[in-house]
Write an enzyme that holds these catalytic residues in place. Structure first.
Site, PDB file in Angstrom:
ATOM      1  N   LYS A  25      -1.423 -45.725 -29.199  1.00  0.00           N
ATOM      2  CA  LYS A  25      -0.508 -44.652 -28.808  1.00  0.00           C
ATOM      3  C   LYS A  25      -1.352 -43.510 -28.228  1.00  0.00           C
ATOM      4  O   LYS A  25      -1.547 -42.473 -28.871  1.00  0.00           O
ATOM      5  CB  LYS A  25       0.313 -44.186 -30.006  1.00  0.00           C
ATOM      6  CG  LYS A  25       1.348 -45.231 -30.429  1.00  0.00           C
ATOM      7  CD  LYS A  25       2.066 -44.856 -31.687  1.00  0.00           C
ATOM      8  CE  LYS A  25       3.103 -43.788 -31.475  1.00  0.00           C
ATOM      9  NZ  LYS A  25       4.289 -44.260 -30.746  1.00  0.00           N
TER      10      LYS A  25
HETATM   11  N1  PMP Z   1       6.864 -49.074 -28.148  1.00  0.00           N
HETATM   12  C1  PMP Z   1       6.495 -47.831 -27.784  1.00  0.00           C
HETATM   13  C2  PMP Z   1       6.115 -47.590 -26.358  1.00  0.00           C
HETATM   14  C3  PMP Z   1       6.479 -46.805 -28.718  1.00  0.00           C
HETATM   15  O1  PMP Z   1       6.107 -45.566 -28.366  1.00  0.00           O
HETATM   16  C4  PMP Z   1       6.884 -47.070 -30.057  1.00  0.00           C
HETATM   17  C5  PMP Z   1       6.902 -45.965 -31.075  1.00  0.00           C
HETATM   18  N2  PMP Z   1       5.731 -45.912 -31.832  1.00  0.00           N
HETATM   19  C6  PMP Z   1       7.259 -48.379 -30.403  1.00  0.00           C
HETATM   20  C7  PMP Z   1       7.230 -49.365 -29.405  1.00  0.00           C
HETATM   21  C8  PMP Z   1       7.695 -48.731 -31.780  1.00  0.00           C
HETATM   22  O2  PMP Z   1       6.635 -48.730 -32.708  1.00  0.00           O
HETATM   23  P1  PMP Z   1       6.877 -48.426 -34.240  1.00  0.00           P
HETATM   24  O3  PMP Z   1       7.932 -49.348 -34.708  1.00  0.00           O
HETATM   25  O4  PMP Z   1       5.567 -48.683 -34.887  1.00  0.00           O
HETATM   26  O5  PMP Z   1       7.312 -47.011 -34.338  1.00  0.00           O
END
Ligand code: PMP
Length: 319
Positions: free
Chosen positions: A161
């Site tokens: 991220k």
């Molecule tokens: N894809 C993207 C591009 C994201 O920013 C997120 C948010 N973190 C997710 C998927 C989902 O990840 P998570 O379930 O770990 O929040």
């Protein structure tokens, strides 16, 4: 959706101290602010009235992912994932939060000088704010495939991220909203379905759940992993990780997003075409209710996902 600016008196963790949010500021020349060299996380906590406790959802897994992803930018975070989870619980207690919360950890290159070349100066902060629903998804969302392509692993690794990479998500969201959709869907350069701007995607087709693999430039979501567990263990569904073509979105029985902020958000239209019956489907509905039960501490088998903020002893955590 647009969230309110949090109260500046909120206590945050910044430069290894608890201080008010209003005082947690950085220099205008900070490397991360100029070049996007930060790595963030997003973690939720749910306050459960009946148990009078606030449950952080899989904080250790989130902090493990954060530390590993920060390593891609060679940013060091000088605490273990478990210590970071405990610190987050302490932040919630210091703020006396008795509501749902969202946790935003951010690690970044902090030198305040001109120049792209990174150095060893790293910093990190953790902010916790009260947080409600990201989308009102009870009626289902309308999604649209955007013309921007998802960042390639060969350009900016999408599995981390990384702050700068979210310009890609901002452009996609802006285009989707202007085209009358609630949320964007990205394709990869090869034309496979990838992520949305902020969440992962599943389709339900021919009796199976299908979701794009890590090699299609998705962020490997923790909610995605939770949903796969719930689908396999509680619904006995087959879950397949494989590439998805754009047109499969139009002929699936159901499509839904998963993510920390959006939770499980059913999609009722893609590119102005109804998905399935055009109503919220039964698979997403069931998974959503299992997810809500699990993250509120109501399903014993999934209690290990949760870190109770107000019952802090190991014995309590195991109970
Ligand atoms: N894809 C993207 C591009 C994201 O920013 C997120 C948010 N973190 C997710 C998927 C989902 O990840 P998570 O379930 O770990 O929040």
């Amino acid at each position: 959706m647009k969230t309110e600016a949090p109260n500046p008196n909120t206590i945050v963790w910044f430069n290894e101290k608890f201080i008010p949010l209003g005082e947690a500021n950085v220099n205008i020349l900070t490397h991360a602010l100029n070049y996007g060299t930060g790595v963030f996380e997003g973690i939720r906590g749910y306050f459960e009235e009946k148990q009078q406790d606030l449950f952080l959802v899989r904080p250790v897994e989130h902090y493990q992912r954060w530390k590993r992803n920060a390593g891609i930018l060679r940013i060091g975070i000088p605490k273990s994932a478990t210590d970071l989870a405990a610190l987050t619980a302490e932040l919630c207690r210091r703020n006396g939060f008795r509501s749902h919360v969202y946790v935003r950890p951010l690690a970044y290159k902090c030198s305040a000088r001109i120049g792209v070349a990174p150095d060893e100066n790293d910093a990190y902060a953790i902010v916790v704010v009260p947080f409600g629903d990201y989308f009102d998804s009870t009626k289902g969302l309308r999604a649209g495939v955007v013309s921007w392509r998802r960042v390639e692993d060969t350009a900016i690794p999408s599995r981390a991220k990384i702050c700068g990479a979210y310009v890609n998500s901002v452009l996609a969201t802006d285009e989707a909203r202007h085209n009358g959709h609630d949320e964007a869907i990205f394709l990869t350069e090869e034309g496979h379905v990838s992520d949305s701007a902020t969440c992962n995607l599943f389709i339900f087709r021919n009796g199976k759940l299908v979701t794009p693999p890590g090699t299609d430039n998705i962020l490997e979501g923790i909610t995605r992993a939770s949903v796969i567990d719930l689908a396999r263990n509680e619904m006995r569904l087959e879950v397949v990780e494989r590439s998805i073509s754009r047109s499969e979105l139009y002929v699936s029985d159901e499509v839904f997003f998963t993510g920390t902020a959006v939770e499980i958000a059913p999609i009722v239209a893609v590119d102005h075409r109804p998905v399935g019956t055009g109503e919220v489907g039964p698979v997403a509905t069931k998974l959503r209710s299992l997810y809500v039960e699990a993250t509120r501490g109501r399903l014993l088998n999934y209690r290990q996902w949760l870190w109770p903020v107000y019952r802090t002893t190991a014995a309590d955590k195991a109970a």
